[in-house]
Structure formats: structure tokens, C-alpha cells
Design an enzyme around this catalytic site. Structure first.
Site, PDB file in Angstrom:
ATOM      1  N   SER A   1       0.787  -1.234   0.000  1.00 12.36           N
ATOM      2  CA  SER A   1       0.000   0.000   0.000  1.00 12.36           C
ATOM      3  C   SER A   1       0.820   1.286   0.000  1.00 12.36           C
ATOM      4  CB  SER A   1      -0.960   0.008   1.206  1.00 12.36           C
ATOM      5  OG  SER A   1      -2.057  -0.840   0.962  1.00 12.36           O
TER       6      SER A   1
ATOM      7  N   LYS B   1       0.076   3.857  -2.649  1.00 11.39           N
ATOM      8  CA  LYS B   1      -0.935   4.896  -2.530  1.00 11.39           C
ATOM      9  C   LYS B   1      -0.338   6.287  -2.342  1.00 11.39           C
ATOM     10  CE  LYS B   1      -4.253   1.491  -0.952  1.00 11.39           C
ATOM     11  NZ  LYS B   1      -4.634   0.632   0.170  1.00 11.39           N
TER      12      LYS B   1
ATOM     13  N   SER C   1      -6.268   3.276   4.251  1.00  9.82           N
ATOM     14  CA  SER C   1      -5.727   2.406   3.207  1.00  9.82           C
ATOM     15  C   SER C   1      -6.816   1.733   2.376  1.00  9.82           C
ATOM     16  CB  SER C   1      -4.800   1.336   3.810  1.00  9.82           C
ATOM     17  OG  SER C   1      -3.844   0.909   2.875  1.00  9.82           O
TER      18      SER C   1
END
Length: 391
Positions: A62, A65, A117
Site C-alpha cells: 500500500s 498509494k 488504506s
């Protein structure tokens, strides 16, 4: 020489042994990193203070991101209303539980993606910005190459779920984070600890997953962070800390568990804040090397080891700063203005630059230490006289 002898004498008398060991603990070789890859970058200067396999191809999970966010912020309008697709609601992994047809501002989706997230938020953002996922990742990769000169990263999705062709490096992630932090909207969301979330199917308070930013693992100066995990990448962690005007960006990839990545991050930050300090050179400052004169083209932030550093102009006309291991940590391009020149009044050649500050500091310190020792000696000899005076 006389200063070092005097300091050694006083240290041996007055300082506890634990303090004398501290200097050795600051060395780079004593920084233990258990994760597969890590880097410590100073954000104001771009200086790399520490790296372990910094250019090794890794799976970011993640931390992807971070790139998705800054690209969407710069290309889109954070006040836009985004209509959620069925595709976004069906994505795997962590979500903010968006509903098909729900309308959410782009900024709120960015918050849901960075703070909680949310993979569904990431899909919704990508579809809004570029119409579909395929076009989004194509444009994102191009954006990273053009805007940040990123060369070892290739993303296939906006959220970081595993794909063998979805990869990056610690070095690239640090550069992406450094660039993103220049944007006030990104910086605000990246540093948010908690946020009220009111969706069609989910009303809650979002809390950052980053335990140091959240405060569950206390560390003074944490201003932002992002976590990541998929089985293939293990634990990944991006952390930003700000103390004494120094902005440190720590990227840690493929730690076997959360304890490892947080411990590695703390070790990196401790090393950076303990061992380095900031300085500046002004625009147009002169440096001299082998009969040549060089100028700095703009004001530059320097990151200098507190001890055992070298600052020199190299043969290619760059100002280079190296640490105690003679490892290059920062390089600044200078402009050569003449084949031969002499220093202006009050200026010194570059190879004397560090000694000028050092000699000035040592002279002051030597004077202070001499006065201090003299006072101790005088007080000891006149202790009886002082007691009589006080009584």
C-alpha cells in the site's frame, strides 16, 4: 592537538562511561536493519543518509498509494464529486466500504485511501482521474518518470495489491514521498491521525494505521506515515519525522513483521537525527579548487555529519559531502566561472571551508574550557577562604 588533549582529560574526569560510548553508537555500521531494503533520506536536500539495498526491486504493497495520491492531487480537483462504480466496491483487501452510485469528494477519497488504506477509494480515484485503471497506471508511470525522474518503478494498479509486474525500490519511494510532501494537501492528509468518516453504509472514525504517527509507539517528531502489507511484500512502512529543521524520510521494505519495520525505522531516525546537522550555502557563493573558481547557482541545504565528514569540490565541478566511511551522501552541481582566480577578501578556498568553522569553534571551546578549569583550580585552592567569606 592541545584541544583534544584537554577535552580527553576533562571527559575522563567528569563524564560517565556511557556518554563516552555514545559517539561510537552513532556510526553507520552500527545501524542494524533487519528488513530486506531500507533508505533514509533528508527531505530538504535529497541527501541519502543511509541505505540498504536501496535500488533492489521490491513489492511496495500500500505504499503505492503515496504515488496515487500525489498524482491525483496534481491532475485532479480535490473538490470534485466522484461517483463510485461497481468495480470499486468489489476490490479485495482493506476498504472504506463505498457503495455503488455513492458520491464522494476526491479529497475525502484521498483521506480514506491514505488514512484507512481503502483499496475501494483507490479504484474510485483512478477511474475518476483517467477513466479506467489501465489508462491510470499508464499515466501514473509516465508521471513518475517525467516529474520525479523515477526509473526503477512500474505500477500496474493504484492500491498495491500484489502483481509480479508491480514493483519499485526504496530509493524511488523515498523520492516520491519527498516530492509529495511539497504539496500541502498531501502533507495534511499524510499526517492525519484520525478523521470522521460519514458514508452511505459506514459511519465511523478513521484512525491511521501507522503506530508511530498514531502515538502507540511514541517517537517525538513524527509528522506523517503510511503502512503496507501483502503476503509477497511482507510489512512495508513509510515514515516522515521533523526535528531541528531536519526532515527525515524513512522507507522500510519487506520486514517479516510489524515489530521489525518499526524497530528498523526507529534505528534509522535515531541515526539521522543524532549524526547529522543542516547547514546552507548561499546563491553565488564562491568555492576554489586547483586554481579554479566555482559558484553555487542557488541557495542549497547541506546535510553534514557532526563529525568525521569531508566537504570538497570534485574534478567534475560538484561540491561533495562524504561521511566517516568516505561514502558520498550529497552532491551539488557548481558553475565554473574562471580558469584561475584568487579568493576575495574574507573568503577562503573550499578545502579550508570546513576547517574555518572547525578552528573557530575549537578556539571558543578551548577558551571556555580553560576558563572552566581555572575556576575549578582557584575554587579548590581558596575553598577555606570562600567558606569564611560565606559564613
Amino acid at each position: 592537538m592541545r584541544l583534544m588533549m584537554l577535552i580527553s582529560l576533562i571527559a575522563g574526569i567528569f563524564l560517565p562511561s556511557a556518554v563516552r560510548v555514545q559517539a561510537e553508537e552513532l556510526k553507520e555500521e552500527n545501524v542494524e536493519i533487519a528488513s530486506d531494503s531500507a533508505i533514509l533520506l533528508e527531505g530538504n536536500s535529497g541527501a541519502v543518509l543511509f541505505e540498504k539495498n536501496g535500488d533492489k526491486k521490491m513489492y511496495p504493497a500500500s505504499l503505492t498509494k503515496i504515488a496515487t495520491s500525489i498524482y491525483a492531487i496534481e491532475k485532479g480537483n480535490v473538490n470534485d464529486l466522484v461517483t463510485i462504480s461497481k468495480n470499486a466496491t468489489e476490490v479485495e483487501g482493506t476498504k472504506v466500504y463505498l457503495e455503488e452510485g455513492e458520491q464522494v469528494t476526491l479529497k475525502h477519497l484521498l483521506e480514506g485511501m491514505l488514512i484507512n488504506s481503502g483499496n475501494d477509494a483507490a479504484i474510485a480515484i483512478a477511474e475518476h482521474i483517467d477513466g479506467n485503471i489501465e489508462q491510470f497506471v499508464k499515466n501514473l508511470n509516465h508521471y513518475l518518470q517525467e516529474k520525479m525522474l523515477i526509473t526503477s518503478t512500474h505500477f500496474t494498479n493504484p492500491h498495491g495489491l500484489f502483481d509480479k509486474e508491480h514493483y519499485t525500490t526504496a530509493n524511488d519511494l523515498a523520492k516520491i514521498t519527498q516530492y509529495a510532501l511539497q504539496n500541502s494537501t498531501f502533507k495534511e492528509i499524510f499526517g492525519t491521525k484520525q478523521l470522521e468518516w460519514h458514508g452511505e453504509s459506514w459511519n465511523t472514525t478513521l484512525y491511521t494505521h501507522h503506530l508511530m504517527l498514531k502515538g502507540e509507539i511514541p517517537y517525538h517528531g513524527i509528522v506523517g506515515g503510511k503502512t503496507g502489507f501483502v503476503n509477497e511484500s511482507k510489512q512495508t512502512l513509510a515514515t516522515v519525522a521533523d526535528k531541528t529543521s531536519m526532515d527525515l524520510i524513512a522507507i522500510v521494505l519487506k520486514g517479516k513483521d510489524k515489530g521489525v519495520v518499526y524497530n528498523d525505522t526507529i534505528n534509522l531516525l535515531n541515526y539521522g537525527f543524532s549524526y547529522y546537522k543542516l547547514d546552507k550555502i548561499r546563491s553565488g557563493q564562491s568555492f576554489f579548487k586547483d586554481g579554479k573558481t566555482f559558484l553555487s547557482t542557488k541557495e542549497e541545504v547541506l546535510v553534514i555529519p557532526k563529525r568525521d565528514s569531508s566537504i570538497n569540490v570534485a574534478s567534475d565541478g560538484t561540491l561533495q559531502i562524504k561521511n566517516e566511511k568516505n561514502k558520498l551522501i550529497q552532491k551539488i552541481h557548481l558553475k565554473e566561472i574562471s580558469a584561475a582566480a584568487t579568493p576575495k577578501y574574507g573568503e577562503k578556498p573550499l578545502n579550508e571551508m570546513e576547517n574555518t568553522h572547525k578552528d573557530h569553534f575549537e578556539s571558543i571551546l578551548f577558551t571556555v574550557l580553560i576558563i572552566g578549569l581555572s575556576c575549578l583550580i582557584v575554587c579548590k585552592k581558596n575553598r577555606r577562604w570562600l567558606k569564611r567569606l560565606i559564613s
